[in-house]
Design a protein around this motif. Structure first.
Motif, PDB file in Angstrom:
ATOM      1  N   GLU A  61       0.831  -1.207   0.000  1.00 53.96           N
ATOM      2  CA  GLU A  61       0.000   0.000   0.000  1.00 53.96           C
ATOM      3  C   GLU A  61       0.865   1.256   0.000  1.00 53.96           C
ATOM      4  O   GLU A  61       0.552   2.228  -0.691  1.00 53.96           O
ATOM      5  CB  GLU A  61      -0.906   0.015   1.232  1.00 53.96           C
ATOM      6  N   ARG A  62       1.949   1.246   0.740  1.00 58.93           N
ATOM      7  CA  ARG A  62       2.818   2.423   0.814  1.00 58.93           C
ATOM      8  C   ARG A  62       3.518   2.680  -0.517  1.00 58.93           C
ATOM      9  O   ARG A  62       3.634   3.827  -0.964  1.00 58.93           O
ATOM     10  CB  ARG A  62       3.841   2.230   1.934  1.00 58.93           C
ATOM     11  N   PHE A  63       3.992   1.604  -1.144  1.00 55.63           N
ATOM     12  CA  PHE A  63       4.656   1.779  -2.437  1.00 55.63           C
ATOM     13  C   PHE A  63       3.672   2.298  -3.485  1.00 55.63           C
ATOM     14  O   PHE A  63       4.006   3.188  -4.280  1.00 55.63           O
ATOM     15  CB  PHE A  63       5.256   0.448  -2.907  1.00 55.63           C
ATOM     16  N   GLU A  64       2.453   1.763  -3.487  1.00 50.58           N
ATOM     17  CA  GLU A  64       1.448   2.208  -4.447  1.00 50.58           C
ATOM     18  C   GLU A  64       1.074   3.664  -4.211  1.00 50.58           C
ATOM     19  O   GLU A  64       0.848   4.423  -5.156  1.00 50.58           O
ATOM     20  CB  GLU A  64       0.199   1.319  -4.336  1.00 50.58           C
ATOM     21  N   TRP A  65       1.035   4.070  -2.939  1.00 41.49           N
ATOM     22  CA  TRP A  65       0.725   5.473  -2.598  1.00 41.49           C
ATOM     23  C   TRP A  65       1.799   6.400  -3.149  1.00 41.49           C
ATOM     24  O   TRP A  65       1.498   7.452  -3.711  1.00 41.49           O
ATOM     25  CB  TRP A  65       0.632   5.604  -1.085  1.00 41.49           C
ATOM     26  N   LEU A  66       3.071   6.023  -3.001  1.00 42.38           N
ATOM     27  CA  LEU A  66       4.174   6.839  -3.522  1.00 42.38           C
ATOM     28  C   LEU A  66       4.109   6.943  -5.040  1.00 42.38           C
ATOM     29  O   LEU A  66       4.349   8.006  -5.617  1.00 42.38           O
ATOM     30  CB  LEU A  66       5.516   6.229  -3.105  1.00 42.38           C
ATOM     31  N   LYS A  67       3.763   5.839  -5.678  1.00 44.10           N
ATOM     32  CA  LYS A  67       3.665   5.826  -7.141  1.00 44.10           C
ATOM     33  C   LYS A  67       2.565   6.768  -7.612  1.00 44.10           C
ATOM     34  O   LYS A  67       2.759   7.562  -8.542  1.00 44.10           O
ATOM     35  CB  LYS A  67       3.381   4.404  -7.616  1.00 44.10           C
ATOM     36  N   MET A  68       1.396   6.700  -6.972  1.00 49.25           N
ATOM     37  CA  MET A  68       0.269   7.567  -7.347  1.00 49.25           C
ATOM     38  C   MET A  68       0.572   9.021  -7.022  1.00 49.25           C
ATOM     39  O   MET A  68       0.183   9.928  -7.757  1.00 49.25           O
ATOM     40  CB  MET A  68      -1.001   7.101  -6.631  1.00 49.25           C
ATOM     41  N   LYS A  69       1.284   9.264  -5.922  1.00 48.92           N
ATOM     42  CA  LYS A  69       1.640  10.629  -5.533  1.00 48.92           C
ATOM     43  C   LYS A  69       2.545  11.254  -6.591  1.00 48.92           C
ATOM     44  O   LYS A  69       2.380  12.430  -6.961  1.00 48.92           O
ATOM     45  CB  LYS A  69       2.367  10.619  -4.182  1.00 48.92           C
ATOM     46  N   TYR A  70       3.497  10.499  -7.090  1.00 50.22           N
ATOM     47  CA  TYR A  70       4.400  11.016  -8.127  1.00 50.22           C
ATOM     48  C   TYR A  70       3.623  11.343  -9.402  1.00 50.22           C
ATOM     49  O   TYR A  70       3.805  12.407 -10.001  1.00 50.22           O
ATOM     50  CB  TYR A  70       5.494   9.999  -8.421  1.00 50.22           C
TER      51      TYR A  70
END
Length: 310
Positions: free
Chosen positions: A291-300
């Motif tokens: 979930e954290r990695f996906e959040w960073l990806k979407m944030k970028y």
């Protein structure tokens, strides 16, 4: 503060009558100043004598317009303030983005309120910051240098608001190479010492020999006053620790743990957004590494899509 505002207004009026800073002239000045910064011709927050001389000569060569050192310095100060205000604006949350104007989209009421908080920020209502890449070269490494905040535990003496009035000091801009026998002795107050220096009876009524002596006297009293107001809070800040579990160091360790390696776009966006505590706290609410990695990806993707870095 009123003297600062009045002095700033007077200088701006005089400068506006003598200098034509249209878009093209401003761009050329930014290019020349950035070039001098890269050449290490900036001392502190301003160009040194070599830097100013080079900018003046090359500006005249490219535009056939001759501006003196004070005019260049005044424009430098205005550009630095614009760049700082723009960065403050980009940190605002809950706003839209106008791709055509390259600036944030907000209501008139919001702009009116923000104007009271940040002087000069409404210039970005209709158009975004121009020459941002060049201004970043000029100011980014000194934008958050802390020059306008002082802790008595530090050996660095701050500049007071009065110094920000555009008073041209030849020795200061030249790097202090010239001797001045009339310069006042430097006085640095010790931490926690709040009493003002007593003026000897024999000195009362005497006029300062030089303007610099008067300036140094004003700075001394300003620093003592600042010392009285900030010593307790600075000592507290020196002892304070982030016990919330959201310290930047801890959160960045989790960023790497979830798979965002250094050099990746996910790691890059983390270094940008996790300077804000609210963003770190939001990240910590996510339960799994995926979930954290996906959040960073979407944030970028969201950030680049909205042109925040452009």
């Amino acid at each position: 503060m009123s003297c600062y505002i009045f002095g700033d207004i007077i200088i701006n009026i005089l400068d506006s009558k003598m200098a034509d800073w249209n878009d093209e002239n401003t761009r050329i000045l930014c290019e020349l100043c950035a070039e001098q910064v890269k050449a290490n011709n900036r001392s502190g927050t301003h160009l040194n004598k070599i830097g100013y001389d080079n900018v003046m000569a090359k500006f005249t060569e490219r535009t056939s317009i001759s501006y003196d050192k004070l005019q260049i310095k005044n424009k430098w100060d205005k550009l630095r303030q614009d760049y700082t205000n723009w960065k403050v604006l980009l940190k605002e949350t809950g706003l839209g983005w106008d791709n055509e104007r390259k600036t944030v989209r907000a209501s008139d009421a919001w702009w009116k309120k923000k104007t009271k908080e940040v002087k000069g920020i409404t210039k970005f209502k209709d158009r975004g910051l121009q020459n941002e890449d060049l201004l970043a070269e000029m100011f980014e490494d000194i934008r958050n240098s802390g020059d306008d905040h002082w802790c008595p535990l530090s050996d660095v003496v701050p500049q007071s608001p009065a110094h920000e009035i555009h008073v041209f000091n030849q020795d200061e801009e030249d790097g202090g190479d010239k001797d001045d026998e009339s310069a006042a002795e430097e006085v640095t107050p010790s931490c926690g010492q709040g009493k003002r220096r007593r003026v000897p009876e024999k000195d009362k009524g005497k006029k300062s020999k030089t303007t610099r002596g008067q300036w140094m006297e004003e700075q001394f009293y300003y620093i003592v006053s600042l010392n009285e107001k900030t010593s307790a809070s600075c000592e507290s800040m020196a002892r304070r620790e982030d016990t919330s579990g959201c310290a930047i160091k801890d959160v960045m360790a989790l960023v790497k743990e979830c798979g965002a390696k250094a050099g990746s776009k996910e790691h890059f966006i983390a270094t940008q957004v996790f300077t804000k505590k609210a963003e770190r706290e939001m990240f910590m609410t996510l339960d799994t590494l995926e979930e954290r990695f996906e959040w960073l990806k979407m944030k970028y993707e969201w950030t680049t899509r909205n042109d925040i870095f452009k």
